[in-house]
Design an enzyme around this catalytic site. Structure first.
Site, PDB file in Angstrom:
ATOM      1  N   HIS A   1       2.062   4.455  -2.959  1.00 19.19           N
ATOM      2  CA  HIS A   1       2.208   5.916  -2.765  1.00 19.19           C
ATOM      3  C   HIS A   1       3.601   6.375  -3.191  1.00 19.19           C
ATOM      4  O   HIS A   1       3.747   7.420  -3.847  1.00 19.19           O
ATOM      5  CB  HIS A   1       1.983   6.279  -1.297  1.00 19.19           C
ATOM      6  CG  HIS A   1       0.565   6.151  -0.842  1.00 19.19           C
ATOM      7  ND1 HIS A   1      -0.518   6.501  -1.625  1.00 19.19           N
ATOM      8  CD2 HIS A   1       0.033   5.703   0.334  1.00 19.19           C
ATOM      9  CE1 HIS A   1      -1.640   6.293  -0.963  1.00 19.19           C
ATOM     10  NE2 HIS A   1      -1.336   5.802   0.234  1.00 19.19           N
TER      11      HIS A   1
ATOM     12  N   HIS B   1       0.834  -1.206   0.000  1.00 21.67           N
ATOM     13  CA  HIS B   1       0.000   0.000   0.000  1.00 21.67           C
ATOM     14  C   HIS B   1       0.869   1.258   0.000  1.00 21.67           C
ATOM     15  O   HIS B   1       0.687   2.165  -0.835  1.00 21.67           O
ATOM     16  CB  HIS B   1      -0.909  -0.019   1.230  1.00 21.67           C
ATOM     17  CG  HIS B   1      -1.849   1.147   1.313  1.00 21.67           C
ATOM     18  ND1 HIS B   1      -3.205   1.022   1.126  1.00 21.67           N
ATOM     19  CD2 HIS B   1      -1.635   2.478   1.570  1.00 21.67           C
ATOM     20  CE1 HIS B   1      -3.782   2.211   1.260  1.00 21.67           C
ATOM     21  NE2 HIS B   1      -2.844   3.107   1.537  1.00 21.67           N
ATOM     22  N   GLU B   2       1.823   1.297   0.917  1.00 19.22           N
ATOM     23  CA  GLU B   2       2.677   2.482   1.017  1.00 19.22           C
ATOM     24  C   GLU B   2       3.652   2.580  -0.159  1.00 19.22           C
ATOM     25  O   GLU B   2       4.039   3.692  -0.555  1.00 19.22           O
ATOM     26  CB  GLU B   2       3.435   2.475   2.346  1.00 19.22           C
ATOM     27  CG  GLU B   2       2.558   2.351   3.593  1.00 19.22           C
ATOM     28  CD  GLU B   2       1.458   3.401   3.663  1.00 19.22           C
ATOM     29  OE1 GLU B   2       1.604   4.475   3.052  1.00 19.22           O
ATOM     30  OE2 GLU B   2       0.441   3.142   4.341  1.00 19.22           O
TER      31      GLU B   2
END
Length: 267
Positions: free
Chosen positions: A173, A169-170
């Site tokens: 980003h 998820h990170e």
């Protein structure tokens, strides 16, 4: 030598084998032997002392824990000090476990290795120092900062798979930041990256949603990505006004949900 004398000597030889002769040496002889081979004697003494101290420490920990649980024998000050000690021990354990899972996933997880490769191709090459294991509040399991890298919330993980989903998820980003030069003060930019991260990371798997109490059977993935994107965008100071997060997520959702880069599709 008489027969009786020979039998007496034989009995002495049997009772005192050579490897026990040191026990019958005089103090002067023992000192001489020790000076010739001091390491073995000192090592044995050191091991004995270490084992004794370890046993004392174990007993003391057991004694304190029992007193803490029962509330007997500890003053309020001692209880407070012991609680701090327990919290520190737990935090250290969580930190070591988080770092071990992180290191294993960076070597063995297919999706994490895939993201690392694509991040390098996008102009970023993170290593494990960019993934920091830290304690967090109960509102998150990870975070990304352009200045500080990726945070993994060591006290929030229920499993190694949870760490994997959070890392990916990170990393989405980070990929968006490197590849598309995201302006994180822009609500639309932030919303788009949150939609993509929720959709592509495994964060919206059906099994994860069931644990959260959501049981949608139609368009469950889309509903999850939209809901979680809104929650994240609301935390952005630039987008915290009432209704802003919902509006910008709705405006970018279709195009950003369908943008699966660097994957070919949503898995």
């Amino acid at each position: 030598m008489s027969s009786a004398d020979r039998q007496k000597k034989f009995r002495l030889d049997v009772r005192c084998p050579s490897n026990l002769l040191i026990m019958s040496n005089s103090a002067e002889e023992t000192q001489t032997i020790a000076s010739k081979n001091p390491i073995s004697i000192q090592s044995e003494n050191s091991i004995d002392l270490l084992e004794e101290n370890e046993n004392k420490n174990k007993f003391e920990k057991w004694r304190k824990s029992l007193m803490y649980i029962t509330g007997l024998g500890l003053s309020d000050k001692e209880k407070a000090e012991y609680k701090i000690e327990l919290e520190k021990t737990l935090s250290n354990y969580q930190h070591r476990k988080c770092e071990k899972w992180r290191d294993d996933l960076m070597k063995k997880s297919a999706i994490v290795v895939f993201m690392l490769k694509n991040l390098e191709e996008a102009g970023c090459k993170p290593d494990k120092k960019h993934f920091k294991c830290l304690p967090c509040d109960n509102t998150r399991s990870g975070g990304f900062s352009p200045d500080h890298g990726i945070m993994l919330c060591q006290n929030r993980f229920s499993s190694k798979r949870h760490v994997e989903d959070t890392m990916v998820h990170e990393m989405i980003h980070l990929y968006d930041h490197c590849r598309f030069k995201v302006n994180w003060s822009s609500c639309h930019h932030h919303a788009c990256s949150e939609v993509r991260a929720a959709a592509l990371s495994g964060d919206c798997k059906w099994t994860r949603e069931i644990k959260r109490g959501f049981f949608n059977f139609t368009k469950q993935h889309q509903a999850c990505a939209k809901r979680r994107a809104i929650l994240s965008v609301k935390k952005n100071a630039s987008c915290s006004a009432p209704g802003v997060a919902e509006r910008v997520v709705a405006e970018v959702f279709e195009s950003c949900f369908n943008d699966t880069r660097p994957f070919d599709e949503i898995y």
